[in-house]
Design a protein around this motif. Structure first.
Motif, PDB file in Angstrom:
ATOM      1  N   HIS A 135       0.856  -1.174   0.000  1.00 21.40           N
ATOM      2  CA  HIS A 135       0.000   0.000   0.000  1.00 21.40           C
ATOM      3  C   HIS A 135       0.904   1.239   0.000  1.00 21.40           C
ATOM      4  CE1 HIS A 135      -3.959  -1.697   0.365  1.00 21.40           C
ATOM      5  NE2 HIS A 135      -3.635  -2.415   1.418  1.00 21.40           N
ATOM      6  N   PRO A 136       0.685   2.179  -0.894  1.00 20.16           N
ATOM      7  CA  PRO A 136       1.548   3.362  -0.922  1.00 20.16           C
ATOM      8  C   PRO A 136       1.639   4.093   0.412  1.00 20.16           C
ATOM      9  CG  PRO A 136       0.185   3.282  -2.886  1.00 20.16           C
ATOM     10  CD  PRO A 136      -0.291   2.179  -2.000  1.00 20.16           C
ATOM     11  N   MET A 137       0.541   4.143   1.169  1.00 20.01           N
ATOM     12  CA  MET A 137       0.584   4.878   2.428  1.00 20.01           C
ATOM     13  C   MET A 137       1.305   4.101   3.531  1.00 20.01           C
ATOM     14  SD  MET A 137      -0.488   7.642   1.365  1.00 20.01           S
ATOM     15  CE  MET A 137      -0.666   8.728   2.782  1.00 20.01           C
ATOM     16  N   VAL A 138       1.451   2.798   3.378  1.00 23.77           N
ATOM     17  CA  VAL A 138       2.333   2.049   4.268  1.00 23.77           C
ATOM     18  C   VAL A 138       3.778   2.449   3.995  1.00 23.77           C
ATOM     19  CG1 VAL A 138       3.301  -0.260   4.688  1.00 23.77           C
ATOM     20  CG2 VAL A 138       0.825   0.085   4.708  1.00 23.77           C
ATOM     21  N   GLN A 272      -6.007  -0.348   7.072  1.00 24.85           N
ATOM     22  CA  GLN A 272      -6.094  -1.027   5.784  1.00 24.85           C
ATOM     23  C   GLN A 272      -7.455  -0.866   5.124  1.00 24.85           C
ATOM     24  OE1 GLN A 272      -6.418  -3.777   2.607  1.00 24.85           O
ATOM     25  NE2 GLN A 272      -7.679  -3.991   4.440  1.00 24.85           N
ATOM     26  N   GLU A 273      -8.508  -0.645   5.908  1.00 25.70           N
ATOM     27  CA  GLU A 273      -9.820  -0.431   5.318  1.00 25.70           C
ATOM     28  C   GLU A 273      -9.987   0.988   4.771  1.00 25.70           C
ATOM     29  OE1 GLU A 273     -12.615  -3.787   7.411  1.00 25.70           O
ATOM     30  OE2 GLU A 273     -12.605  -1.795   8.340  1.00 25.70           O
ATOM     31  N   ARG A 274      -9.016   1.861   5.060  1.00 23.15           N
ATOM     32  CA  ARG A 274      -8.966   3.215   4.482  1.00 23.15           C
ATOM     33  C   ARG A 274      -7.540   3.438   3.947  1.00 23.15           C
ATOM     34  NH1 ARG A 274     -13.364   6.259   6.475  1.00 23.15           N
ATOM     35  NH2 ARG A 274     -12.284   8.206   6.008  1.00 23.15           N
ATOM     36  N   PRO A 275      -7.151   2.652   2.940  1.00 24.83           N
ATOM     37  CA  PRO A 275      -5.736   2.573   2.565  1.00 24.83           C
ATOM     38  C   PRO A 275      -5.180   3.807   1.869  1.00 24.83           C
ATOM     39  CG  PRO A 275      -7.057   1.329   1.009  1.00 24.83           C
ATOM     40  CD  PRO A 275      -7.983   1.757   2.107  1.00 24.83           C
ATOM     41  N   GLU A 276      -6.041   4.738   1.484  1.00 25.70           N
ATOM     42  CA  GLU A 276      -5.565   5.943   0.811  1.00 25.70           C
ATOM     43  C   GLU A 276      -5.158   7.036   1.791  1.00 25.70           C
ATOM     44  OE1 GLU A 276      -6.170   6.529  -3.273  1.00 25.70           O
ATOM     45  OE2 GLU A 276      -5.049   4.899  -2.359  1.00 25.70           O
ATOM     46  N   GLU A 277      -5.271   6.759   3.097  1.00 26.41           N
ATOM     47  CA  GLU A 277      -5.057   7.780   4.114  1.00 26.41           C
ATOM     48  C   GLU A 277      -3.963   7.374   5.098  1.00 26.41           C
ATOM     49  OE1 GLU A 277      -8.723   8.543   6.137  1.00 26.41           O
ATOM     50  OE2 GLU A 277      -9.911   8.394   4.299  1.00 26.41           O
ATOM     51  N   LEU A 278      -3.406   8.385   5.734  1.00 31.39           N
ATOM     52  CA  LEU A 278      -2.465   8.195   6.826  1.00 31.39           C
ATOM     53  C   LEU A 278      -2.756   9.290   7.852  1.00 31.39           C
ATOM     54  CD1 LEU A 278      -0.088   6.198   7.272  1.00 31.39           C
ATOM     55  CD2 LEU A 278       1.434   8.017   6.482  1.00 31.39           C
ATOM     56  N   LEU A 289      -3.304  12.661   5.940  1.00 31.27           N
ATOM     57  CA  LEU A 289      -2.566  12.741   4.685  1.00 31.27           C
ATOM     58  C   LEU A 289      -3.210  11.795   3.694  1.00 31.27           C
ATOM     59  CD1 LEU A 289       1.118  12.570   5.985  1.00 31.27           C
ATOM     60  CD2 LEU A 289      -0.218  14.614   5.449  1.00 31.27           C
ATOM     61  N   PHE A 290      -3.347  12.226   2.458  1.00 29.23           N
ATOM     62  CA  PHE A 290      -3.942  11.392   1.428  1.00 29.23           C
ATOM     63  C   PHE A 290      -2.882  11.044   0.381  1.00 29.23           C
ATOM     64  CE2 PHE A 290      -7.412  13.643   3.388  1.00 29.23           C
ATOM     65  CZ  PHE A 290      -8.373  12.649   3.550  1.00 29.23           C
TER      66      PHE A 290
END
Length: 369
Positions: A135-138, A272-278, A289-290
Motif C-alpha cells: 500500500h503506498p501509504m504504508v 487497511q480499510e482506508r488505505p488511501e489515508e495516513l 494525509l492522502f
C-alpha cells in the motif's frame, strides 16, 4: 524454464498455480497485471484443476504437481491449504523454478528455515505475499519513521480484526491443525500484522507474551484445534512497548488491519480499510494525509499506480508485490521491501513464540537479527 535469469534480459514470464480457490484468483490477476502468461494450474484433483483453470482463465490444467512442473514455466504460485505449503514449495525449488508461496510458509519454523535455505542454495526467487507492504501509504509511513519524523518510538497499538468466524456455524478447513496448522488467527492474519509492524517501525519485536482464546470447540461437526483470537503484549528492540489484538470473531470488522506508532514527536496510523489515508498526530493537532505521488517521500511514488483521487486497494497492493517478484526473476536488483522466504521464517518464529507464550503463560524472547 522459459526465462534465462541473466543481465541480458528475459522473455515473457510463464506462471503456474497450485490451488484453485480465492487466493489463486488474486494471484492469477496479479500475474496478468505483471504481463505474465498464466500457463497452467493444478489442484487437489484433476477435475478440480480443470474447473479452476476454466474459471480463472488459465491456459490449461495439469493432473498434478509433477505434470505442472514438467511444463515450460518460470514460477509457481502455491495457493493451497497451509499444511501443504512446505512440501509443495520444496518440490518447486528442487525443480529449479521460482516460487511465490502463500503464508504461512510452513506450520513449523524448522520447515520454514529449511525452505529458505533450499531456495538460497538453488538460487531461485522465493517470495511470500505480505502484500500490505505494498500500500503506498504504508510505504509513506515507513519513510516518515525512517526519516525520524515521529522521533524515538515509545509505544505501539495495533490490531487485525475480522468477523467471518463469528457464528458457531461458520466453518473452514483452517479450523483443524491437520489442514490449517496449530495456529489459525495468528498464523493467518496476525502474521500480516507483525510483518507490517516490524516493516514500518524498522525494528523487530524482541519479546512477547500472549493469550489465546478458542470460542467454539466444534465447527461443522469437527473439533476446532486452533485459536479464534489472540491478545499480545510486545516489547520492541528499542524498548518500545505495545499491544496487538487479533480476532476472527469481531462483529462488523471485515479486514480491519490497523497500525498506530507513537513517537516522541508524533504518532502515525494506517488503517487497511482506508488505505488511501495516513493519520499523523501531534500535541498541536492532527491531520489526515492522502495518497499523492506528487508529495510522497522519495521512492514512495512508484507504488502509486494511478493518479491521486483514484482509489487503490488490496488487489493493487497484490499486483505491486507480484510485479516486484517478477522483476527479481528477470534479474533486476532485489526490489526494496520484497518479502522473501526469510520473512516467512520470521512469521513462523513469531507464531511459535506466541503459542509458547500463551501455553506457558510467560514472556518469550524472539530473534532480532
Amino acid at each position: 524454464m522459459t526465462t534465462d535469469v541473466t543481465a541480458t534480459g528475459v522473455g515473457t514470464i510463464r506462471s503456474g498455480f497450485l490451488g484453485g480457490g480465492f487466493m489463486a484468483q488474486v494471484h492469477s490477476r496479479a500475474a496478468r497485471a505483471a504481463g505474465a502468461i498464466t500457463a497452467v494450474l493444478a489442484s487437489s484433483t484433476p477435475e478440480r484443476g480443470f474447473a479452476a483453470a476454466q474459471d480463472l482463465g488459465i491456459a490449461r490444467a495439469a493432473a498434478d504437481i509433477a505434470e505442472l512442473l514438467a511444463d515450460d514455466i518460470d514460477i509457481v504460485h502455491v495457493c493451497t491449504p497451509n499444511a501443504t505449503h512446505a512440501e509443495l514449495a520444496l518440490e518447486v525449488i528442487r525443480a529449479g523454478i521460482h516460487v511465490i508461496c502463500e503464508k504461512p510458509l510452513a506450520t513449523r519454523a524448522e520447515d520454514a528455515r529449511a525452505l529458505a535455505a533450499a531456495a538460497e542454495e538453488r538460487g531461485v526467487v522465493a517470495a511470500v505475499p505480505f502484500v500490505y507492504r505494498y500500500h503506498p501509504m504504508v510505504r509513506e509511513a515507513r519513510a516518515r519513521v525512517a526519516a525520524g519524523e515521529i522521533g524515538e518510538l515509545l509505544t505501539v497499538d495495533c490490531g487485525y480484526l475480522q468477523d467471518w468466524m463469528l457464528r458457531p456455524g461458520d466453518d473452514d478447513w483452517r479450523v483443524t491443525a491437520a489442514d490449517g496448522g496449530p495456529s489459525r488467527a495468528f498464523a493467518d492474519i496476525g502474521s500480516h500484522l507483525c510483518d507490517l509492524l516490524e516493516f514500518v517501525a524498522g525494528e523487530r519485536i524482541a519479546r512477547l507474551t500472549a493469550r489465546t482464546r478458542r470460542v467454539y470447540d466444534e465447527r461443522g461437526g469437527r473439533p476446532v484445534t486452533n485459536e479464534d483470537a489472540v491478545s499480545i503484549l510486545v516489547e520492541m528492540a528499542s524498548g518500545a512497548i505495545g499491544t496487538l489484538l487479533i480476532s476472527q470473531m469481531a462483529a462488523g470488522r471485515k479486514n480491519a488491519l490497523t497500525l498506530e506508532l507513537h513517537g516522541a514527536h508524533a504518532s502515525i496510523r494506517f488503517d487497511q480499510e482506508r488505505p488511501e489515508e495516513l493519520w499523523v498526530g501531534q500535541r498541536e493537532g492532527s491531520r489526515q494525509l492522502f495518497r499523492d505521488p506528487e508529495t510522497a517521500h522519495p521512492g514512495v511514488a512508484r507504488f502509486s499506480t494511478v493518479p491521486a483521487g483514484h482509489a487503490q486497494g488490496y488487489q493493487d497492493a497484490f499486483n505491486g508485490f507480484v510485479a516486484d517478484a517478477y522483476a527479481a526473476i528477470r534479474g533486476d536488483e532485489l526490489p526494496d521491501g520484497l518479502p522473501t522466504f526469510q520473512d516467512g521464517v520470521r512469521a513462523a518464529q513469531l507464531t511459535e513464540a506466541v503459542l509458547l507464550a500463551a501455553h506457558e503463560e510467560r514472556w518469550v524472547d524472539t530473534p532480532v537479527s
